[in-house]
Design a protein around this motif. Structure first.
Motif, PDB file in Angstrom:
ATOM      1  N   PRO A  90       5.579  -5.832 -38.102  1.00 27.43           N
ATOM      2  CA  PRO A  90       4.591  -5.044 -39.276  1.00 27.43           C
ATOM      3  C   PRO A  90       4.671  -5.944 -39.888  1.00 27.43           C
ATOM      4  CG  PRO A  90       6.862  -3.599 -38.493  1.00 27.43           C
ATOM      5  CD  PRO A  90       7.001  -5.083 -38.006  1.00 27.43           C
ATOM      6  N   LEU A  91       3.186  -5.807 -40.416  1.00 28.05           N
ATOM      7  CA  LEU A  91       3.147  -7.088 -41.784  1.00 28.05           C
ATOM      8  C   LEU A  91       3.219  -6.825 -43.007  1.00 28.05           C
ATOM      9  CD1 LEU A  91      -1.020  -7.040 -41.469  1.00 28.05           C
ATOM     10  CD2 LEU A  91       0.820  -8.924 -40.807  1.00 28.05           C
ATOM     11  N   SER A  92       4.106  -5.056 -43.273  1.00 28.30           N
ATOM     12  CA  SER A  92       4.934  -5.165 -44.301  1.00 28.30           C
ATOM     13  C   SER A  92       6.682  -6.261 -44.854  1.00 28.30           C
ATOM     14  CB  SER A  92       5.393  -3.512 -44.732  1.00 28.30           C
ATOM     15  OG  SER A  92       5.681  -3.621 -43.420  1.00 28.30           O
ATOM     16  N   GLU A  93       6.242  -6.626 -43.733  1.00 33.43           N
ATOM     17  CA  GLU A  93       7.935  -7.444 -43.716  1.00 33.43           C
ATOM     18  C   GLU A  93       7.484  -8.462 -43.393  1.00 33.43           C
ATOM     19  OE1 GLU A  93       9.988  -7.187 -39.468  1.00 33.43           O
ATOM     20  OE2 GLU A  93      10.498  -4.893 -40.043  1.00 33.43           O
ATOM     21  N   LEU A  94       6.297  -9.289 -43.766  1.00 34.96           N
ATOM     22  CA  LEU A  94       6.517 -10.718 -43.892  1.00 34.96           C
ATOM     23  C   LEU A  94       5.899 -11.265 -45.582  1.00 34.96           C
ATOM     24  CD1 LEU A  94       3.816 -11.380 -41.120  1.00 34.96           C
ATOM     25  CD2 LEU A  94       5.982 -11.814 -40.763  1.00 34.96           C
ATOM     26  N   ARG A  95       6.316 -12.449 -46.152  1.00 33.57           N
ATOM     27  CA  ARG A  95       5.904 -12.775 -47.247  1.00 33.57           C
ATOM     28  C   ARG A  95       4.866 -12.886 -47.475  1.00 33.57           C
ATOM     29  NH1 ARG A  95       9.817 -16.879 -49.041  1.00 33.57           N
ATOM     30  NH2 ARG A  95      11.624 -15.491 -48.846  1.00 33.57           N
ATOM     31  N   ASP A  96       4.698 -13.684 -46.696  1.00 29.25           N
ATOM     32  CA  ASP A  96       2.576 -13.978 -45.902  1.00 29.25           C
ATOM     33  C   ASP A  96       2.076 -13.913 -45.802  1.00 29.25           C
ATOM     34  OD1 ASP A  96       0.426 -15.530 -46.693  1.00 29.25           O
ATOM     35  OD2 ASP A  96       2.000 -17.546 -46.025  1.00 29.25           O
ATOM     36  N   PRO A  97       1.573 -11.891 -45.438  1.00 26.07           N
ATOM     37  CA  PRO A  97       1.137 -11.851 -44.443  1.00 26.07           C
ATOM     38  C   PRO A  97      -0.003 -12.204 -43.513  1.00 26.07           C
ATOM     39  CG  PRO A  97       0.787 -10.396 -46.233  1.00 26.07           C
ATOM     40  CD  PRO A  97       0.932 -11.509 -46.676  1.00 26.07           C
ATOM     41  N   GLN A  98       0.342 -12.628 -42.291  1.00 20.52           N
ATOM     42  CA  GLN A  98      -0.493 -13.277 -41.458  1.00 20.52           C
ATOM     43  C   GLN A  98      -0.715 -12.563 -39.901  1.00 20.52           C
ATOM     44  OE1 GLN A  98      -1.036 -17.625 -41.532  1.00 20.52           O
ATOM     45  NE2 GLN A  98      -2.941 -17.294 -42.595  1.00 20.52           N
ATOM     46  N   THR A  99      -1.374 -11.974 -39.641  1.00 14.88           N
ATOM     47  CA  THR A  99      -1.640 -11.547 -37.904  1.00 14.88           C
ATOM     48  C   THR A  99      -1.332 -12.423 -36.855  1.00 14.88           C
ATOM     49  OG1 THR A  99      -3.748 -11.496 -37.049  1.00 14.88           O
ATOM     50  CG2 THR A  99      -2.373  -9.324 -38.102  1.00 14.88           C
ATOM     51  N   ASP A 100      -0.666 -12.686 -36.149  1.00 11.79           N
ATOM     52  CA  ASP A 100      -0.613 -13.649 -34.690  1.00 11.79           C
ATOM     53  C   ASP A 100      -1.661 -13.599 -33.914  1.00 11.79           C
ATOM     54  OD1 ASP A 100       1.345 -15.119 -33.238  1.00 11.79           O
ATOM     55  OD2 ASP A 100       0.259 -14.171 -32.139  1.00 11.79           O
ATOM     56  N   GLN A 101      -2.838 -12.742 -34.016  1.00  9.03           N
ATOM     57  CA  GLN A 101      -3.857 -13.329 -33.160  1.00  9.03           C
ATOM     58  C   GLN A 101      -4.783 -14.571 -34.456  1.00  9.03           C
ATOM     59  OE1 GLN A 101      -2.180 -10.291 -34.522  1.00  9.03           O
ATOM     60  NE2 GLN A 101      -2.245  -9.181 -31.402  1.00  9.03           N
ATOM     61  N   SER A 102      -4.262 -13.665 -35.418  1.00 10.54           N
ATOM     62  CA  SER A 102      -5.103 -14.720 -36.215  1.00 10.54           C
ATOM     63  C   SER A 102      -4.589 -16.631 -36.155  1.00 10.54           C
ATOM     64  CB  SER A 102      -5.113 -14.389 -38.080  1.00 10.54           C
ATOM     65  OG  SER A 102      -4.521 -14.557 -38.522  1.00 10.54           O
ATOM     66  N   ARG A 103      -3.326 -16.229 -35.898  1.00 10.75           N
ATOM     67  CA  ARG A 103      -2.851 -17.935 -36.267  1.00 10.75           C
ATOM     68  C   ARG A 103      -3.080 -18.429 -34.888  1.00 10.75           C
ATOM     69  NH1 ARG A 103      -0.069 -19.060 -40.256  1.00 10.75           N
ATOM     70  NH2 ARG A 103       1.846 -20.282 -38.720  1.00 10.75           N
ATOM     71  N   VAL A 104      -3.729 -17.495 -33.569  1.00 11.79           N
ATOM     72  CA  VAL A 104      -3.542 -18.629 -32.504  1.00 11.79           C
ATOM     73  C   VAL A 104      -5.190 -18.014 -32.032  1.00 11.79           C
ATOM     74  CG1 VAL A 104      -1.150 -18.177 -31.882  1.00 11.79           C
ATOM     75  CG2 VAL A 104      -2.816 -16.166 -31.287  1.00 11.79           C
ATOM     76  N   LYS A 105      -5.513 -19.494 -31.288  1.00 10.23           N
ATOM     77  CA  LYS A 105      -6.991 -19.206 -30.718  1.00 10.23           C
ATOM     78  C   LYS A 105      -6.525 -18.820 -28.929  1.00 10.23           C
ATOM     79  CE  LYS A 105      -9.032 -22.319 -33.352  1.00 10.23           C
ATOM     80  NZ  LYS A 105      -9.842 -23.101 -33.487  1.00 10.23           N
ATOM     81  N   LYS A 106      -5.839 -19.066 -28.302  1.00 10.51           N
ATOM     82  CA  LYS A 106      -4.602 -18.354 -26.908  1.00 10.51           C
ATOM     83  C   LYS A 106      -3.152 -17.921 -27.371  1.00 10.51           C
ATOM     84  CE  LYS A 106      -7.373 -21.295 -24.155  1.00 10.51           C
ATOM     85  NZ  LYS A 106      -7.403 -21.909 -23.193  1.00 10.51           N
ATOM     86  N   PRO A 107      -2.953 -16.621 -27.187  1.00 14.96           N
ATOM     87  CA  PRO A 107      -1.445 -16.327 -27.289  1.00 14.96           C
ATOM     88  C   PRO A 107      -0.368 -16.811 -26.725  1.00 14.96           C
ATOM     89  CG  PRO A 107      -3.573 -14.746 -26.630  1.00 14.96           C
ATOM     90  CD  PRO A 107      -4.122 -15.637 -26.545  1.00 14.96           C
ATOM     91  N   GLU A 108      -0.737 -17.740 -25.642  1.00 15.65           N
ATOM     92  CA  GLU A 108       0.307 -18.747 -25.489  1.00 15.65           C
ATOM     93  C   GLU A 108       0.730 -20.109 -25.616  1.00 15.65           C
ATOM     94  OE1 GLU A 108      -2.838 -19.601 -22.686  1.00 15.65           O
ATOM     95  OE2 GLU A 108      -2.777 -17.752 -23.134  1.00 15.65           O
ATOM     96  N   TRP A 109      -0.410 -20.031 -27.168  1.00 16.65           N
ATOM     97  CA  TRP A 109      -0.045 -21.902 -27.759  1.00 16.65           C
ATOM     98  C   TRP A 109      -0.536 -21.445 -29.186  1.00 16.65           C
ATOM     99  CZ3 TRP A 109       1.111 -25.580 -24.777  1.00 16.65           C
ATOM    100  CH2 TRP A 109       0.464 -25.573 -23.766  1.00 16.65           C
ATOM    101  N   LEU A 110       0.728 -22.227 -30.187  1.00 15.91           N
ATOM    102  CA  LEU A 110       0.873 -22.116 -30.580  1.00 15.91           C
ATOM    103  C   LEU A 110       0.799 -23.924 -31.609  1.00 15.91           C
ATOM    104  CD1 LEU A 110       1.767 -20.626 -34.204  1.00 15.91           C
ATOM    105  CD2 LEU A 110       4.204 -20.613 -33.176  1.00 15.91           C
ATOM    106  N   ILE A 111      -0.170 -23.565 -32.474  1.00 12.05           N
ATOM    107  CA  ILE A 111       0.014 -24.650 -33.135  1.00 12.05           C
ATOM    108  C   ILE A 111      -0.275 -24.940 -34.468  1.00 12.05           C
ATOM    109  CG2 ILE A 111      -1.608 -27.095 -33.254  1.00 12.05           C
ATOM    110  CD1 ILE A 111      -3.043 -26.102 -30.558  1.00 12.05           C
TER     111      ILE A 111
END
Length: 173
Positions: A90-111
């Motif tokens: 939940p975004l409410s648990e994050l100090r710097d709220p960002q969804t996972d989808q906004s941080r990756v271009k392909k879900p299996e790869w995080l850079i």
């Protein structure tokens, strides 16, 4: 004849003024060019502006660290569980709220840039409560999406500009 209809013919002095002005402008440009050109970054800096990485050999669940612009970049081949865990926070648990989808271009790869946002230490992978990263200096804990969950770090791990060139090749920068 009126003074409004008089047309002066160019004389030798006008020609000399134009010639000296043109030669002066070309000379000034010739002197200024080396000064301006020396302000460009050198070849070694331009070479570090981007890097290409073959990600085809990275097994699922592993983190690889590559060097970009003189610092570490983490490339994580995430498992289905890591992806689900990151997406279900939940975004409410994050100090710097960002969804996972906004941080990756392909879900299996995080850079992400591998520098803690607190004081610039390099976090350790597969550590901490969320199996993401743990900064050994002051205890900041990041999840499998590189988002800050605990500790003094104010922001998530930065996501650099990157693009997938192929399914197994990524260009960072």
């Amino acid at each position: 004849m009126s003074s409004a209809t008089m047309i002066e013919t160019p004389n030798r002095r006008d020609f000399l003024f134009l010639t000296v002005g043109a030669v002066g402008a070309v000379g000034a440009a010739a002197l200024a060019w080396p000064v301006i050109d020396q302000m460009n970054p050198d070849a070694s800096t331009l070479a570090m502006a981007s890097t290409e990485v073959d990600i085809g050999a990275i097994p699922e669940g592993q983190i690889v660290t590559v060097k970009w612009r003189g610092g570490p970049v983490f490339i994580r081949h995430r498992t289905k569980k890591e992806i689900e865990d990151a997406e279900n926070v939940p975004l409410s648990e994050l100090r710097d709220p960002q969804t996972d989808q906004s941080r990756v271009k392909k879900p299996e790869w995080l850079i992400v840039v591998g520098v803690c946002t607190h004081l610039g230490c390099v976090p350790l992978g597969h550590e901490g409560k969320y199996e993401g990263w743990l900064c050994p200096c002051h205890g900041s804990i990041y999840d499998t999406s590189g988002r800050i969950r605990r500790g003094p770090a104010p922001l998530n791990l930065a996501v650099p500009d990157y693009a997938f060139l192929t399914d197994t090749r990524v260009k960072i920068g």
